[in-house]
Design an enzyme around this catalytic site. Structure first.
Site, short mmCIF file in Angstrom:
data_model
loop_
_atom_site.label_atom_id
_atom_site.label_comp_id
_atom_site.label_asym_id
_atom_site.label_seq_id
_atom_site.Cartn_x
_atom_site.Cartn_y
_atom_site.Cartn_z
N ASP A 8 17.07 0.34 2.87
CA ASP A 8 16.17 0.73 1.78
C ASP A 8 15.13 1.72 2.32
O ASP A 8 14.80 2.71 1.66
CB ASP A 8 15.42 -0.49 1.21
CG ASP A 8 16.30 -1.35 0.32
OD1 ASP A 8 17.25 -0.81 -0.28
OD2 ASP A 8 16.03 -2.56 0.23
N LYS B 264 17.09 -11.29 0.73
CA LYS B 264 16.86 -10.36 1.85
C LYS B 264 16.13 -11.00 3.02
O LYS B 264 16.37 -10.66 4.17
CB LYS B 264 16.10 -9.12 1.35
CG LYS B 264 16.93 -8.22 0.45
CD LYS B 264 16.19 -6.95 0.06
CE LYS B 264 17.03 -6.15 -0.93
NZ LYS B 264 16.43 -4.87 -1.30
P1 NAP Z 1 8.98 -7.52 -5.67
O1 NAP Z 1 9.18 -7.88 -4.25
O2 NAP Z 1 9.01 -8.58 -6.72
O3 NAP Z 1 7.56 -6.75 -5.77
C1 NAP Z 1 7.01 -6.40 -7.00
C2 NAP Z 1 5.75 -5.57 -6.77
O4 NAP Z 1 5.25 -5.14 -8.05
C3 NAP Z 1 4.61 -6.34 -6.11
O5 NAP Z 1 3.84 -5.45 -5.35
C4 NAP Z 1 3.80 -6.83 -7.34
O6 NAP Z 1 2.43 -7.06 -7.05
C5 NAP Z 1 3.93 -5.63 -8.24
N1 NAP Z 1 3.78 -5.98 -9.64
C6 NAP Z 1 4.63 -6.73 -10.39
N2 NAP Z 1 4.16 -6.83 -11.65
C7 NAP Z 1 2.98 -6.15 -11.69
C8 NAP Z 1 2.02 -5.91 -12.71
N3 NAP Z 1 2.17 -6.39 -13.94
N4 NAP Z 1 0.93 -5.18 -12.40
C9 NAP Z 1 0.77 -4.69 -11.13
N5 NAP Z 1 1.63 -4.90 -10.12
C10 NAP Z 1 2.73 -5.62 -10.41
O7 NAP Z 1 10.04 -6.44 -6.16
P2 NAP Z 1 10.79 -5.34 -5.24
O8 NAP Z 1 12.10 -5.86 -4.83
O9 NAP Z 1 9.85 -4.84 -4.23
O10 NAP Z 1 11.08 -4.20 -6.34
C11 NAP Z 1 10.01 -3.42 -6.86
C12 NAP Z 1 10.58 -2.28 -7.70
O11 NAP Z 1 11.31 -1.37 -6.86
C13 NAP Z 1 11.57 -2.75 -8.79
O12 NAP Z 1 11.38 -1.95 -9.93
C14 NAP Z 1 12.93 -2.46 -8.16
O13 NAP Z 1 13.93 -2.24 -9.13
C15 NAP Z 1 12.61 -1.18 -7.39
N6 NAP Z 1 13.54 -0.96 -6.28
C16 NAP Z 1 14.26 0.19 -6.29
C17 NAP Z 1 15.13 0.46 -5.24
C18 NAP Z 1 15.92 1.72 -5.28
O14 NAP Z 1 16.89 1.84 -4.54
N7 NAP Z 1 15.52 2.70 -6.08
C19 NAP Z 1 15.27 -0.44 -4.17
C20 NAP Z 1 14.50 -1.61 -4.18
C21 NAP Z 1 13.63 -1.86 -5.25
P3 NAP Z 1 1.93 -8.53 -6.53
O15 NAP Z 1 2.21 -8.55 -5.04
O16 NAP Z 1 0.48 -8.55 -6.85
O17 NAP Z 1 2.74 -9.55 -7.29
#
Ligand code: NAP
Length: 314
Positions: free
Chosen positions: A130, A94
């Protein structure tokens, strides 16, 4: 392997080699679209976009395209030469695609990430659906607009959390609480968005309208009573062994809880929120609406949302 329910013998996941031989491939006449990512096999986007293409009478095909970082420079011109109409972008591309488009929407610029691209002749036009997809999903789930809500985003430092925060800021929500395990990322985001909350027409309340916090129980406890909508934008909740996103004891009946996770459909957060009398929704609505808005961006016409929803639920 063939994709179920389709007339062609396209493999379920295409790769760079398939783009190189595109002219020799059998394909369905009409607009060619794809989601590019790594991994991409799990993407549910074809499930909604292929029924949308049929329902709209456009023909064509929406593919899954597995591309590695090093493939992008070659793949984008190949897609353009092959006559692709556009594509979606998922992890990890992205930001890389954001840096490659010729023009982009204000939302995509603020987020710093592109999830939808229109190939318009020689030009790549980027957008991020998104963020408005989340807005639409919240509206549909709770009959409330982000603009009227005090919002807490947990995982505000990740890609999806950042998109949510930018949409809240663009909509000037009542209050924005940015929570992230790595608090520096939330603090950085606060600096970028603060200007949207300096509104001379609103009375200054006793609390700051935008704050950044680390993901600790003490901080959540201090702020959770002062928010209406809690969004989980972390990846926590996909596995049964994951820790709680928000301690159950902090969830109140007035809370609206939006969990971006949709697999499993009923996460621990959703079950606990409902157990406490709060309203809750999973992330399927956001997935649906980001797809519908992408369709509208590509074709400049209303998306066949019912067909897309049915495809997603199948
Ligand atoms: P990402 O960029 O990897 O971000 C992950 C986030 O989760 C970061 O804020 C990270 O914190 C936090 N995190 C990860 N492991 C953690 C833990 N053990 N304890 C506390 N915080 C933790 O991922 P993303 O693309 O934003 O996606 C995040 C979620 O949203 C996923 O579940 C994804 O499937 C979902 N999502 C859904 C949609 C939809 O259409 N429904 C669209 C996009 C994403 P740090 O910064 O401290 O690492």
């Amino acid at each position: 392997m063939t994709e179920p329910g389709t007339m062609d013998d396209a493999p379920a996941v295409l790769a760079l080699a398939d783009l190189r031989q595109w002219s020799e491939r059998p394909r369905v006449a009409g607009p060619q679209l794809a989601v590019i990512g790594n991994p991409v096999a799990h993407s549910r986007s074809p499930q909604m976009h292929n029924p949308a293409l049929v329902a709209a009478g456009l023909g064509g095909r929406y593919h899954r395209l597995h591309l590695r970082d090093q493939d992008l420079d070659e793949a984008i011109p190949l897609m353009r030469a092959a006559g692709f109409h556009g594509f979606n972008v998922t992890i990890p591309h992205k930001t890389a695609i954001h840096d490659r488009v010729d023009e982009m929407s204000e939302t995509a610029r603020r987020i710093g990430a592109v999830n939808t691209v229109l190939i318009d002749g020689d030009r790549l036009v980027g957008h991020n659906t998104d963020a408005p997809g989340l807005r639409q999903a919240v509206r549909e789930a709770f009959s409330m607009d982000l603009a009227d809500l005090r919002v807490m985003i947990i995982g505000a430092g990740g890609g999806a959390g950042r998109a949510a925060a930018v949409q809240c800021a663009l909509d000037r929500c009542e209050r924005l609480v940015l929570v992230n395990r790595t608090v520096d990322k939330a603090a950085e985001l606060l600096k970028e968005l603060r200007d949207r909350f300096e509104d001379e027409h609103r009375l200054a309340g006793p609390r700051d309208r935008i704050v950044a916090l680390p993901w600790t129980e003490k901080d959540l406890e201090r702020e959770s009573g002062e928010v209406d909508l809690i969004i989980n934008a972390t990846s926590l909740g996909m596995k049964a062994s994951d820790p709680e996103v928000v301690p159950r004891s902090l969830i109140r009946p007035h809370h609206l809880v939006y969990d971006m996770v949709y697999s499993p459909p009923r996460t621990r957060l959703i079950a606990e929120a409902e157990g406490e009398g709060a309203r809750a929704s999973n992330g399927l609505g956001m997935l649906l609406w980001q797809g519908a808005l992408a369709f509208e961006f590509w074709f400049n016409r209303e998306a066949p949302v019912a067909a897309m929803r049915a495809g997603l639920m199948a």
